[in-house]
Design a protein around this motif. Structure first.
Motif, PDB file in Angstrom:
ATOM      1  N   GLN A   1       1.167  -1.506  -0.007  1.00 12.24           N
ATOM      2  CA  GLN A   1       0.001   0.179   0.179  1.00 12.24           C
ATOM      3  C   GLN A   1       0.983   1.064   0.285  1.00 12.24           C
ATOM      4  OE1 GLN A   1      -3.105  -1.182   3.488  1.00 12.24           O
ATOM      5  NE2 GLN A   1      -3.976   0.118   2.266  1.00 12.24           N
ATOM      6  N   THR A   2       1.672   1.307   0.766  1.00 12.14           N
ATOM      7  CA  THR A   2       2.803   1.707   0.263  1.00 12.14           C
ATOM      8  C   THR A   2       2.877   2.635  -0.444  1.00 12.14           C
ATOM      9  OG1 THR A   2       3.938   1.635   2.889  1.00 12.14           O
ATOM     10  CG2 THR A   2       5.032   3.375   1.622  1.00 12.14           C
ATOM     11  N   PRO A   3       2.684   4.456  -0.972  1.00 15.81           N
ATOM     12  CA  PRO A   3       2.839   5.104  -2.608  1.00 15.81           C
ATOM     13  C   PRO A   3       4.273   4.900  -2.855  1.00 15.81           C
ATOM     14  CG  PRO A   3       1.123   6.296  -0.745  1.00 15.81           C
ATOM     15  CD  PRO A   3       1.604   5.568   0.153  1.00 15.81           C
ATOM     16  N   LYS A   4       4.395   4.761  -4.077  1.00 20.28           N
ATOM     17  CA  LYS A   4       6.097   5.114  -4.094  1.00 20.28           C
ATOM     18  C   LYS A   4       6.079   6.723  -4.725  1.00 20.28           C
ATOM     19  CE  LYS A   4       7.708   1.725  -2.167  1.00 20.28           C
ATOM     20  NZ  LYS A   4       6.623   1.092  -1.244  1.00 20.28           N
ATOM     21  N   PRO A   5       7.102   6.885  -4.941  1.00 19.80           N
ATOM     22  CA  PRO A   5       7.164   8.101  -6.324  1.00 19.80           C
ATOM     23  C   PRO A   5       7.628   7.343  -7.461  1.00 19.80           C
ATOM     24  CG  PRO A   5       9.375   7.564  -4.886  1.00 19.80           C
ATOM     25  CD  PRO A   5       8.126   7.179  -4.098  1.00 19.80           C
ATOM     26  N   PRO A   6       7.813   8.283  -9.138  1.00 18.81           N
ATOM     27  CA  PRO A   6       6.576   9.591  -8.911  1.00 18.81           C
ATOM     28  C   PRO A   6       5.662   9.550  -8.676  1.00 18.81           C
ATOM     29  CG  PRO A   6       7.181   8.138 -11.261  1.00 18.81           C
ATOM     30  CD  PRO A   6       7.335   7.569 -10.009  1.00 18.81           C
ATOM     31  N   PHE A   7       5.485  10.880  -7.638  1.00 15.77           N
ATOM     32  CA  PHE A   7       4.037  10.961  -7.149  1.00 15.77           C
ATOM     33  C   PHE A   7       3.551  11.563  -8.188  1.00 15.77           C
ATOM     34  CE2 PHE A   7       5.805  10.521  -3.056  1.00 15.77           C
ATOM     35  CZ  PHE A   7       5.776   9.465  -2.693  1.00 15.77           C
ATOM     36  N   PRO A   8       1.771  11.744  -8.481  1.00 16.90           N
ATOM     37  CA  PRO A   8       1.409  12.915  -9.278  1.00 16.90           C
ATOM     38  C   PRO A   8       1.517  14.505  -8.422  1.00 16.90           C
ATOM     39  CG  PRO A   8      -0.492  11.201  -8.361  1.00 16.90           C
ATOM     40  CD  PRO A   8       1.161  11.151  -8.281  1.00 16.90           C
ATOM     41  N   TYR A   9       2.211  14.799  -7.439  1.00 15.93           N
ATOM     42  CA  TYR A   9       1.742  16.146  -6.632  1.00 15.93           C
ATOM     43  C   TYR A   9       2.972  16.542  -5.766  1.00 15.93           C
ATOM     44  CZ  TYR A   9       1.494  12.164  -3.114  1.00 15.93           C
ATOM     45  OH  TYR A   9       1.950  11.350  -2.441  1.00 15.93           O
ATOM     46  N   LYS A  10       3.046  17.418  -5.736  1.00 17.83           N
ATOM     47  CA  LYS A  10       4.333  17.606  -5.302  1.00 17.83           C
ATOM     48  C   LYS A  10       4.510  17.451  -3.465  1.00 17.83           C
ATOM     49  CE  LYS A  10       7.562  21.698  -3.963  1.00 17.83           C
ATOM     50  NZ  LYS A  10       7.309  23.251  -3.922  1.00 17.83           N
ATOM     51  N   SER A  11       5.619  16.396  -3.165  1.00 15.41           N
ATOM     52  CA  SER A  11       5.678  16.539  -2.146  1.00 15.41           C
ATOM     53  C   SER A  11       7.704  17.289  -1.319  1.00 15.41           C
ATOM     54  CB  SER A  11       6.634  14.429  -1.488  1.00 15.41           C
ATOM     55  OG  SER A  11       6.755  14.198  -0.413  1.00 15.41           O
ATOM     56  N   GLU A  12       6.977  17.376  -0.838  1.00 12.44           N
ATOM     57  CA  GLU A  12       8.706  18.729  -0.062  1.00 12.44           C
ATOM     58  C   GLU A  12       8.533  18.008   1.188  1.00 12.44           C
ATOM     59  OE1 GLU A  12       8.818  23.351   1.419  1.00 12.44           O
ATOM     60  OE2 GLU A  12       7.825  22.531  -0.262  1.00 12.44           O
ATOM     61  N   GLU A  13       9.764  17.545   2.105  1.00 13.60           N
ATOM     62  CA  GLU A  13      10.551  18.109   3.518  1.00 13.60           C
ATOM     63  C   GLU A  13      10.699  19.008   4.184  1.00 13.60           C
ATOM     64  OE1 GLU A  13      10.899  13.964   4.704  1.00 13.60           O
ATOM     65  OE2 GLU A  13       9.511  13.975   2.763  1.00 13.60           O
ATOM     66  N   VAL A  14      10.183  18.996   4.765  1.00  9.96           N
ATOM     67  CA  VAL A  14      10.033  20.300   5.568  1.00  9.96           C
ATOM     68  C   VAL A  14      10.114  20.457   7.148  1.00  9.96           C
ATOM     69  CG1 VAL A  14       7.841  21.176   4.663  1.00  9.96           C
ATOM     70  CG2 VAL A  14       7.749  20.110   6.810  1.00  9.96           C
ATOM     71  N   ILE A  15      11.187  21.615   7.781  1.00  9.17           N
ATOM     72  CA  ILE A  15      11.417  21.799   9.378  1.00  9.17           C
ATOM     73  C   ILE A  15      10.590  23.406   9.278  1.00  9.17           C
ATOM     74  CG2 ILE A  15      13.423  21.950  10.365  1.00  9.17           C
ATOM     75  CD1 ILE A  15      14.802  20.411   8.856  1.00  9.17           C
ATOM     76  N   TYR A  16      10.079  23.411  10.844  1.00  8.32           N
ATOM     77  CA  TYR A  16       9.970  24.343  10.725  1.00  8.32           C
ATOM     78  C   TYR A  16      10.265  24.126  12.365  1.00  8.32           C
ATOM     79  CZ  TYR A  16       5.477  21.747  10.870  1.00  8.32           C
ATOM     80  OH  TYR A  16       4.838  20.944  11.859  1.00  8.32           O
ATOM     81  N   LYS A  17      10.185  25.674  13.521  1.00  8.77           N
ATOM     82  CA  LYS A  17      10.348  25.605  14.660  1.00  8.77           C
ATOM     83  C   LYS A  17       9.232  26.206  16.030  1.00  8.77           C
ATOM     84  CE  LYS A  17      15.496  25.187  14.542  1.00  8.77           C
ATOM     85  NZ  LYS A  17      16.492  25.694  14.673  1.00  8.77           N
ATOM     86  N   SER A  18       9.228  25.847  16.657  1.00  5.43           N
ATOM     87  CA  SER A  18       8.554  26.353  17.942  1.00  5.43           C
ATOM     88  C   SER A  18       8.376  28.189  17.642  1.00  5.43           C
ATOM     89  CB  SER A  18       7.964  26.455  19.524  1.00  5.43           C
ATOM     90  OG  SER A  18       9.558  25.798  19.753  1.00  5.43           O
ATOM     91  N   PRO A  19       7.819  29.232  17.939  1.00  2.00           N
ATOM     92  CA  PRO A  19       8.329  30.004  18.569  1.00  2.00           C
ATOM     93  C   PRO A  19       9.351  30.814  18.616  1.00  2.00           C
ATOM     94  CG  PRO A  19       5.225  29.905  18.550  1.00  2.00           C
ATOM     95  CD  PRO A  19       6.080  29.120  18.558  1.00  2.00           C
ATOM     96  N   ASP A  20       9.808  30.143  20.187  1.00  2.00           N
ATOM     97  CA  ASP A  20      10.689  29.918  21.133  1.00  2.00           C
ATOM     98  C   ASP A  20      11.857  29.357  20.585  1.00  2.00           C
ATOM     99  OD1 ASP A  20      10.194  27.016  21.867  1.00  2.00           O
ATOM    100  OD2 ASP A  20       9.670  28.287  23.950  1.00  2.00           O
ATOM    101  N   GLN A  21      11.739  28.750  19.448  1.00  2.00           N
ATOM    102  CA  GLN A  21      12.524  28.815  19.404  1.00  2.00           C
ATOM    103  C   GLN A  21      13.595  27.143  19.807  1.00  2.00           C
ATOM    104  OE1 GLN A  21      14.484  29.330  16.114  1.00  2.00           O
ATOM    105  NE2 GLN A  21      12.255  30.003  15.667  1.00  2.00           N
ATOM    106  N   SER A  22      12.192  26.240  20.538  1.00  2.00           N
ATOM    107  CA  SER A  22      12.780  25.506  21.595  1.00  2.00           C
ATOM    108  C   SER A  22      12.672  24.068  21.038  1.00  2.00           C
ATOM    109  CB  SER A  22      12.590  25.582  23.032  1.00  2.00           C
ATOM    110  OG  SER A  22      10.834  25.551  22.261  1.00  2.00           O
ATOM    111  N   LEU A  23      11.598  24.015  20.231  1.00  2.00           N
ATOM    112  CA  LEU A  23      11.547  22.748  19.130  1.00  2.00           C
ATOM    113  C   LEU A  23      11.544  23.116  18.078  1.00  2.00           C
ATOM    114  CD1 LEU A  23       8.047  22.088  21.734  1.00  2.00           C
ATOM    115  CD2 LEU A  23      10.668  20.573  21.844  1.00  2.00           C
ATOM    116  N   GLN A  24      12.138  21.857  17.372  1.00  2.00           N
ATOM    117  CA  GLN A  24      12.172  21.523  16.251  1.00  2.00           C
ATOM    118  C   GLN A  24      10.694  20.377  15.734  1.00  2.00           C
ATOM    119  OE1 GLN A  24      15.752  21.530  13.179  1.00  2.00           O
ATOM    120  NE2 GLN A  24      15.273  19.391  13.404  1.00  2.00           N
TER     121      GLN A  24
END
Length: 217
Positions: A1-24
């Motif tokens: 079942q696990t989807p495999k690329p190429p995907f018919p959509y954009k897949s992007e790895e992201v990283i973002y942080k908490s407002p106080d920068q204490s958590l990623q």
């Protein structure tokens, strides 16, 4: 079942942080083809430390759900829990209330993406995530919808009592013994919940356990 690329959509790895920068937070955002803005949904994992795909026994249910929803025109954000994958923080010292804060941070991140329709952001929660989703929605005015999968429909104490008994039975324990264990479990949890002092609660619980052992085979 696990989807495999190429995907018919954009897949992007992201990283973002908490407002106080204490958590990623590390995650994957999938974005449909075409012109946006698109409705968006955050996938919220169940109890226990889970990766962004909610991987269990080599199955990746959140990857499957994200694939289906993105093909249907939704932006989907799925995120590693604290302390796993690309997310930081101490998962085992965290509470459901902390995970609510994490989802709020993820909602704010989605709102920062120009592809997202801010008026159509939703939450999809599985198991404990089905408890977290309505908690988040009750705190905000910008959640358009929630979807609950195997969410708790009774109090946490009732749920955990039945779950623990079911685990015992699945492990081969006699159902009659599992029923008796439910009484002990409720008493112990109520003692802990109603005590203001950890050392006193510990002594009371030890007494409850010893009394239960004395009365049961």
């Amino acid at each position: 079942q696990t989807p495999k690329p190429p995907f018919p959509y954009k897949s992007e790895e992201v990283i973002y942080k908490s407002p106080d920068q204490s958590l990623q937070f590390g995650g994957t955002i999938t974005i449909p083809q075409g012109r946006g803005p698109f409705p968006a949904v955050i996938l919220i994992t169940g109890s226990g430390q889970q990766d962004r795909d909610e991987t269990i026994l080599y199955h990746k249910p959140f990857a499957v759900i994200a694939d289906a929803l993105t093909k249907d025109g939704f932006i989907v954000l799925r995120v590693d829990d604290r302390g796993i994958g690309n997310s930081t923080g101490n998962f085992f010292n965290s509470t459901t209330a902390d995970f609510v804060k994490d989802v709020n941070i993820s909602v704010d991140y989605l709102r920062s993406r120009p592809e997202v329709n801010d008026d159509k952001i939703g939450l999809l929660g599985h198991s404990e995530g089905g408890l977290i989703a309505p908690m988040v929605a009750s705190q905000r005015k910008d959640i358009d919808f929630i979807v609950l999968l195997a969410a708790p429909g009774v109090t946490t104490l009732d749920l955990m009592t039945e779950q623990n008994a079911a685990i015992l039975e699945a492990s081969g324990i006699n159902p009659t013994v599992a029923e008796k264990y439910k009484i002990l479990y409720r008493d112990v949890v109520n003692t802990i919940l109603n005590s203001q002092d950890q050392s006193i609660a510990k002594q009371q619980v030890i007494g409850q356990i010893n009394n239960w052992i004395a009365k049961n085979d």
